[in-house]
Motif scaffolding. Structure first.
Motif, PDB file in Angstrom:
ATOM      1  N   PRO A   1       0.833  -1.289  -0.027  1.00 32.21           N
ATOM      2  CA  PRO A   1       0.077  -0.042   0.047  1.00 32.21           C
ATOM      3  C   PRO A   1       0.712   1.313  -0.049  1.00 32.21           C
ATOM      4  N   TYR A   2       2.031   1.039   0.016  1.00 22.79           N
ATOM      5  CA  TYR A   2       2.853   2.335   0.341  1.00 22.79           C
ATOM      6  C   TYR A   2       3.547   2.852  -1.245  1.00 22.79           C
ATOM      7  N   GLY A   3       3.427   2.035  -2.059  1.00 24.26           N
ATOM      8  CA  GLY A   3       4.110   2.339  -3.484  1.00 24.26           C
ATOM      9  C   GLY A   3       5.466   2.050  -3.570  1.00 24.26           C
ATOM     10  N   PHE A   4       5.884   1.188  -2.603  1.00 22.53           N
ATOM     11  CA  PHE A   4       7.532   0.874  -2.820  1.00 22.53           C
ATOM     12  C   PHE A   4       7.710  -0.049  -4.067  1.00 22.53           C
ATOM     13  N   ARG A   5       8.666   0.154  -4.631  1.00 22.41           N
ATOM     14  CA  ARG A   5       9.155  -0.608  -5.720  1.00 22.41           C
ATOM     15  C   ARG A   5      10.380  -1.603  -5.274  1.00 22.41           C
ATOM     16  N   PHE A   6      10.072  -2.924  -5.656  1.00 19.94           N
ATOM     17  CA  PHE A   6      11.009  -3.999  -5.412  1.00 19.94           C
ATOM     18  C   PHE A   6      11.543  -4.634  -6.784  1.00 19.94           C
ATOM     19  N   GLN A   7      12.682  -4.937  -6.992  1.00 24.39           N
ATOM     20  CA  GLN A   7      13.177  -5.701  -8.183  1.00 24.39           C
ATOM     21  C   GLN A   7      13.565  -7.275  -7.579  1.00 24.39           C
ATOM     22  N   THR A   8      12.719  -8.193  -8.366  1.00 30.34           N
ATOM     23  CA  THR A   8      12.992  -9.353  -7.859  1.00 30.34           C
ATOM     24  C   THR A   8      13.501 -10.409  -8.841  1.00 30.34           C
ATOM     25  N   THR A   9      14.319 -11.227  -8.721  1.00 32.77           N
ATOM     26  CA  THR A   9      15.130 -12.042  -9.569  1.00 32.77           C
ATOM     27  C   THR A   9      14.844 -13.421  -9.251  1.00 32.77           C
ATOM     28  N   LEU A  10      14.047 -14.369 -10.017  1.00 33.48           N
ATOM     29  CA  LEU A  10      13.866 -15.753  -9.465  1.00 33.48           C
ATOM     30  C   LEU A  10      14.995 -16.722  -9.963  1.00 33.48           C
ATOM     31  N   PHE A  11      15.509 -17.451  -9.043  1.00 33.20           N
ATOM     32  CA  PHE A  11      16.748 -18.359  -9.151  1.00 33.20           C
ATOM     33  C   PHE A  11      15.956 -19.746  -8.833  1.00 33.20           C
ATOM     34  N   PRO A  12      15.372 -20.429  -9.932  1.00 32.92           N
ATOM     35  CA  PRO A  12      14.450 -21.708  -9.456  1.00 32.92           C
ATOM     36  C   PRO A  12      15.477 -22.958  -8.949  1.00 32.92           C
ATOM     37  N   ALA A  13      14.678 -23.540  -7.983  1.00 34.16           N
ATOM     38  CA  ALA A  13      15.404 -24.481  -7.130  1.00 34.16           C
ATOM     39  C   ALA A  13      14.016 -25.758  -6.870  1.00 34.16           C
ATOM     40  N   VAL A  14      14.662 -26.851  -6.455  1.00 35.03           N
ATOM     41  CA  VAL A  14      13.617 -27.871  -5.955  1.00 35.03           C
ATOM     42  C   VAL A  14      13.441 -27.593  -4.467  1.00 35.03           C
ATOM     43  N   MET A  15      12.362 -27.562  -3.902  1.00 29.87           N
ATOM     44  CA  MET A  15      12.036 -27.171  -2.731  1.00 29.87           C
ATOM     45  C   MET A  15      11.481 -28.311  -1.698  1.00 29.87           C
ATOM     46  N   GLN A  16      11.458 -29.597  -2.305  1.00 30.39           N
ATOM     47  CA  GLN A  16      11.002 -30.639  -1.426  1.00 30.39           C
ATOM     48  C   GLN A  16      11.587 -31.938  -2.027  1.00 30.39           C
ATOM     49  N   GLY A  17      11.921 -32.955  -1.109  1.00 29.38           N
ATOM     50  CA  GLY A  17      12.360 -33.900  -1.617  1.00 29.38           C
ATOM     51  C   GLY A  17      13.979 -34.408  -1.507  1.00 29.38           C
ATOM     52  N   GLU A  18      14.323 -35.286  -2.061  1.00 31.68           N
ATOM     53  CA  GLU A  18      15.860 -35.528  -2.171  1.00 31.68           C
ATOM     54  C   GLU A  18      16.639 -34.366  -2.817  1.00 31.68           C
ATOM     55  N   GLY A  19      16.191 -33.577  -3.672  1.00 26.92           N
ATOM     56  CA  GLY A  19      16.850 -32.650  -4.478  1.00 26.92           C
ATOM     57  C   GLY A  19      17.314 -31.176  -3.965  1.00 26.92           C
ATOM     58  N   VAL A  20      16.382 -31.081  -2.469  1.00 25.13           N
ATOM     59  CA  VAL A  20      16.715 -29.632  -2.145  1.00 25.13           C
ATOM     60  C   VAL A  20      17.858 -29.172  -1.915  1.00 25.13           C
ATOM     61  N   GLU A  21      18.770 -30.073  -1.214  1.00 23.13           N
ATOM     62  CA  GLU A  21      20.245 -29.498  -0.904  1.00 23.13           C
ATOM     63  C   GLU A  21      20.987 -29.067  -2.214  1.00 23.13           C
ATOM     64  N   GLN A  22      21.276 -29.930  -2.970  1.00 21.06           N
ATOM     65  CA  GLN A  22      22.105 -29.536  -4.251  1.00 21.06           C
ATOM     66  C   GLN A  22      21.531 -28.468  -5.144  1.00 21.06           C
ATOM     67  N   SER A  23      20.110 -28.400  -5.289  1.00 16.66           N
ATOM     68  CA  SER A  23      19.464 -27.400  -6.008  1.00 16.66           C
ATOM     69  C   SER A  23      19.339 -26.109  -5.302  1.00 16.66           C
ATOM     70  N   VAL A  24      19.190 -25.848  -4.031  1.00 15.96           N
ATOM     71  CA  VAL A  24      19.425 -24.652  -3.388  1.00 15.96           C
ATOM     72  C   VAL A  24      20.865 -24.132  -3.343  1.00 15.96           C
ATOM     73  N   ILE A  25      21.800 -24.889  -3.202  1.00 14.22           N
ATOM     74  CA  ILE A  25      23.147 -24.689  -3.069  1.00 14.22           C
ATOM     75  C   ILE A  25      23.549 -24.064  -4.501  1.00 14.22           C
ATOM     76  N   ALA A  26      23.142 -24.719  -5.488  1.00 13.07           N
ATOM     77  CA  ALA A  26      23.575 -24.528  -6.947  1.00 13.07           C
ATOM     78  C   ALA A  26      22.760 -23.113  -7.275  1.00 13.07           C
ATOM     79  N   ALA A  27      21.614 -22.719  -6.813  1.00 12.85           N
ATOM     80  CA  ALA A  27      21.004 -21.249  -7.064  1.00 12.85           C
ATOM     81  C   ALA A  27      21.907 -20.383  -6.186  1.00 12.85           C
ATOM     82  N   LEU A  28      22.225 -20.584  -5.028  1.00 13.29           N
ATOM     83  CA  LEU A  28      23.313 -19.756  -4.244  1.00 13.29           C
ATOM     84  C   LEU A  28      24.471 -19.526  -5.098  1.00 13.29           C
ATOM     85  N   GLU A  29      24.991 -20.529  -5.584  1.00 12.67           N
ATOM     86  CA  GLU A  29      26.374 -20.210  -6.406  1.00 12.67           C
ATOM     87  C   GLU A  29      26.002 -19.323  -7.563  1.00 12.67           C
ATOM     88  N   ARG A  30      24.797 -19.417  -8.226  1.00 10.39           N
ATOM     89  CA  ARG A  30      24.370 -18.504  -9.393  1.00 10.39           C
ATOM     90  C   ARG A  30      24.378 -17.092  -8.692  1.00 10.39           C
TER      91      ARG A  30
END
Length: 419
Positions: A184-213
């Motif tokens: 409601p305040y009119g603030f402007r944000f710039q968001t950039t998505l780094f896709p990752a797997v967020m559940q299951g066995e691939g979470v760890e490696q996927s999130v680490i890869a996103a952090l590296e990017r």
């Protein structure tokens, strides 16, 4: 002939596989009628048609090599009761790598072979194991001196360039973006998505890869937001790993996590700079943070205006008091100035008189000295002056024969030739 006879005898005594398996089944049913509590690690856990199929394994404590394996099944009727009970108690579903305490009885089917049938599970055993693993991870992070590193970072005042780690299709990611963009305040944000797997066995490696990017272009962002939306809220196992915690703890930007509810605090939450409940809570936090900065700027502007106004008013009052005092001050200054000028004038006249007196006396003295040196005075006393080439002769050796000289007396002159 001997071998033919033996083979005929063996054929007469041979059992079919069905008969042999039936014997095994009967032996197990008669010899192992009880149910047994067994500790094991899940190598696999999957649900099919409402039944839960598990692969159990026991590993050597030193080499981590499997020393025993077995299949286990939990039938649908039991699994429907056991599954929610286990997940409520542990906060997680059954998954590979989890240690469990199961109550089982043996089952051997002539067509499908041997398996253990699960009738109960003790979630407190799993909770204890998960807590132990979590404490081991925390201890390892503290031993490395990195447990508090990211938490010690400060979120920049104008945190508007956000790197988001999330599943692109997750509802939570959409909620996060909507919450930011529709503030409601009119603030402007710039968001950039780094896709990752967020559940299951691939979470760890996927999130680490996103952090590296993100790290490759770290100067383009003010903070990192890790959010998780959709799927089972109890599936938090991927966020309780040492490797992921090490990456987040040492990341150079503040990390905000919104991956679970209050009761689901993961190791990732513990090492992150800021931990909130959900993706929308993460967005609300960023909006609130920027609002505080905006309020601070407004307050500073107001304080500056008040200070400037007060200074102006004080200067006006000072000028008013000076204007009131100005006539009397001017009169006093004028009197002092006139007195000062009179004193300077008097001193100047005295100084000029003294100067002229000194110069007159000096001239008199010079006149007396000049009169005493007058050549006429010497001539009047009987002396004479000999001149050669316009100069007085002081030494006879300066003259040569034939030089013309002039001798001056008090009365008259005589010219002579030197011989």
């Amino acid at each position: 002939m001997y071998f033919i006879v033996v083979n005929m005898i063996q054929q007469d005594k041979a059992m079919t596989l069905l008969e042999l398996n039936g014997m095994v089944r009967t032996t197990l049913e008669r010899g192992m009628r009880d149910e047994y509590w067994v500790e094991a690690e899940l190598a696999e856990a999957r649900e099919t048609r409402g039944h839960c199929y598990m692969e159990l394994v026991q590993k050597d404590s030193l080499s981590n090599t499997p020393v025993a394996k077995a299949s286990a099944k939990c039938w649908k009727q039991t699994w429907m009761l056991m599954q929610p009970y286990f997940e409520r108690a542990t906060g997680q579903p059954l998954r590979a790598g989890m240690k469990v305490l199961l109550r089982v009885y043996p089952n051997f089917h002539e067509a499908y072979g041997f398996s253990w049938i699960v009738t109960d599970i003790d979630p407190t055993f799993t909770v204890g194991d998960l807590a132990r693993r979590r404490q081991e991870i925390i201890a390892a992070l503290k031993a490395q001196g990195i447990f508090d590193m990211n938490r010690q970072l400060e979120l920049p005042m104008f945190a508007q360039r956000i790197a988001v780690i999330s599943s692109q299709t997750a509802a939570g990611y959409g909620d996060f973006c909507n919450q930011l963009n529709d503030n409601p305040y009119g603030f402007r944000f710039q968001t950039t998505l780094f896709p990752a797997v967020m559940q299951g066995e691939g979470v760890e490696q996927s999130v680490i890869a996103a952090l590296e990017r993100i790290y490759e272009e770290v100067d383009n962002y003010d903070c990192v937001v890790i959010i998780r939306g959709g799927g089972a809220t109890s599936d938090m196992s991927g966020f309780d790993t040492l490797a992921l915690a090490e990456n987040v703890a040492q990341f150079p930007l503040p990390v905000i996590t919104g991956i679970g509810h209050d009761r689901d605090e993961s190791v990732l939450d513990m090492v992150a700079c800021i931990r909130v409940k959900t993706p929308t809570a993460a967005a609300a936090y960023l909006v609130s943070h920027l609002l505080k900065v905006s309020d601070l700027i407004d307050n500073m502007n107001e304080r500056m205006m008040r200070c400037a106004t007060m200074r102006i008013e004080m200067q006006k009052m000072r000028l008013a008091r000076l204007s009131e005092r100005l006539p009397s001050v001017f009169s006093l200054v004028k009197v002092k100035r006139e007195a000062h000028l009179d004193a300077l004038n008097s001193r100047l006249i005295t100084s000029v008189r003294q100067f002229f007196d000194r110069q007159t006396h000096r001239l008199d003295m010079l006149g007396q000295r000049a009169a005493a040196l007058d050549p006429k005075l010497l001539l009047s006393r009987g002396y004479s002056i000999t001149i050669h080439n316009g100069k007085a002769v002081r030494d006879k050796d300066t003259l040569k024969p034939g030089d013309e000289i002039e001798t001056i007396f008090e009365k008259g002159t005589v010219k002579s030739i030197v011989k």
